[in-house]
Design an enzyme around this catalytic site. Sequence first.
Site, PDB file in Angstrom:
ATOM      1  N   HIS A 180      -6.042  -1.301  11.677  1.00 43.33           N
ATOM      2  CA  HIS A 180      -5.435  -1.815  10.440  1.00 43.33           C
ATOM      3  C   HIS A 180      -6.307  -2.935   9.885  1.00 43.33           C
ATOM      4  O   HIS A 180      -6.691  -3.852  10.612  1.00 43.33           O
ATOM      5  CB  HIS A 180      -4.027  -2.330  10.736  1.00 43.33           C
ATOM      6  CG  HIS A 180      -3.249  -2.718   9.515  1.00 43.33           C
ATOM      7  ND1 HIS A 180      -3.186  -1.930   8.377  1.00 43.33           N
ATOM      8  CD2 HIS A 180      -2.495  -3.823   9.241  1.00 43.33           C
ATOM      9  CE1 HIS A 180      -2.427  -2.517   7.474  1.00 43.33           C
ATOM     10  NE2 HIS A 180      -2.005  -3.668   7.965  1.00 43.33           N
ATOM     11  N   CYS A 238      -5.207   0.516   3.685  1.00 40.04           N
ATOM     12  CA  CYS A 238      -5.287  -0.904   4.026  1.00 40.04           C
ATOM     13  C   CYS A 238      -6.700  -1.450   3.833  1.00 40.04           C
ATOM     14  O   CYS A 238      -6.887  -2.604   3.452  1.00 40.04           O
ATOM     15  CB  CYS A 238      -4.822  -1.135   5.462  1.00 40.04           C
ATOM     16  SG  CYS A 238      -5.770  -0.220   6.708  1.00 40.04           S
ATOM     17  N   GLN A 252       0.807  -1.219   0.000  1.00 41.82           N
ATOM     18  CA  GLN A 252       0.000   0.000   0.000  1.00 41.82           C
ATOM     19  C   GLN A 252       0.839   1.267   0.000  1.00 41.82           C
ATOM     20  O   GLN A 252       0.312   2.361  -0.236  1.00 41.82           O
ATOM     21  CB  GLN A 252      -0.929   0.015   1.221  1.00 41.82           C
ATOM     22  CG  GLN A 252      -0.213   0.196   2.552  1.00 41.82           C
ATOM     23  CD  GLN A 252      -1.126   0.010   3.747  1.00 41.82           C
ATOM     24  OE1 GLN A 252      -1.651  -1.074   3.980  1.00 41.82           O
ATOM     25  NE2 GLN A 252      -1.312   1.078   4.513  1.00 41.82           N
TER      26      GLN A 252
END
Length: 476
Positions: A423, A287, A281
């Site tokens: 995340h 993410c 990324q």
Amino acid sequence: MVVRFSALILALAAVAGSVLGLGEDLDRPLFGPPGSPIRVHESDEGLKQALLFAEERYNRGSNALHLRKVNRLISATKQLVKGIRYTITVEVSNTQCKKSTMLRTCDFYPEPQKLKTEVCLFEVWDIPWQGTSTLLKQKCQLKSQSSGFEPEAEQTNNGEDLSTNQPLEGSVELLSQFKDFMVKYDKLYSSQEEADRRLRIFHENLKTAEKLQSLDQGSAEYGVTKFSDLTEEEFRSTYLNPLLSQWTLHRPMKPAAPAKSPAPDAWDWRDKGAVSAVKNQGMCGSCWAFSVTGNIEGQWFLKNGSLLSLSEQELVDCDGLDQACKGGLPSNAYEAIEKLGGLETETDYSYTGHKQRCDFTNGKVAAYINSSMELSKDEKEIAAWLAENGPISVALNAFAMQFYRKGVSHPMKIFCNPWMIDHAVLMVGYGNRNNVPFWAIKNSWGEDYGEEGYYYLYRGSNACGINKMCSSAVVN
């Protein structure tokens, strides 16, 4: 001026002057913007008073027979917030003094099994001009006897100044480690001042990795990674996703039907051809897009027999519900894909790592979804669903991931709050390593992260909130 590792070689050559001077600065707090937390050395008088206050309140609220005292300081920060707020992580152990006695000295038990050591997080708010202190938070967890903690690690974690113990050798070793780090990850800095600052951050991060290592309950190895020159805040703001923990933003999703069969002992969709190569990324908090596209790649493979690499950049550019590199939610991403009409391939809509004008073309849609659903929060049911239905979009608290190298990670809860998830990743399988159960997680930080781009997390304790946000697209 660009500073390369050669500057560090020169520093090694001039060891008598520059290294000793550098060593004096290594343990100074790293000051951020006004009001941000700064690290505190154990010699700080305010910290000492805050520790005594926290210890007294801890014992007052405990029904234990013996007094318990701070056995070791792990870390401490302070923050100016209408006074001073101390955030302190310590080990607390039994002494031989009963609460009813008033002795000046209270020795710890010499037998480790009688210490009953806990790792505690205290937050103390001190207002010096009012003479008041308040214990804002107290969270304790019994320290595992099998945590792999070694006395040598304890000695390196006590906050002592490297330059005091071994002013020459310690600093040379640190510079050598930093040089190796710069070479391995091709790090360049704009000035000598910036290189010095990154060295100080690198040094603090080595300590953090040591703390994680000594207190990990799994089999993980923590240490130097490509993120070792970033502060926690820099890492969080660049690579993580703060929107995930803002629960009020989450859109309701329909519940998934439970799996028809119990979970097999182990499963891995990589072995079945349902998982594309590890992606990166970059310096973008996208993410959420990688987690969702990974899930759809698996669903499309299971329904149509072909594995496509789908476009995350399409979501970064065209998903009006999310915030591109500033974060997003899988539930929003599914809805955006439905509205757009599907996803293009990585080849047709390639990743740039920054938001740009939406260039989606309906005629290039390679995969579509019909709806999305939220999975159970029970890990056994999650495993059964995964084995039956494909890889799952999940999210977790990524604090320990900054320094993860390999093995099965099992951070203590006080370091990995399950409600502070930040995340999004892709759960592709599960199994056991030497009787340690794990989830196999495909990350989006490149193949040079963790185990060839993968993170392995302990399975069975809802570690790091891994069960809080499991979802999947539906492809009919």
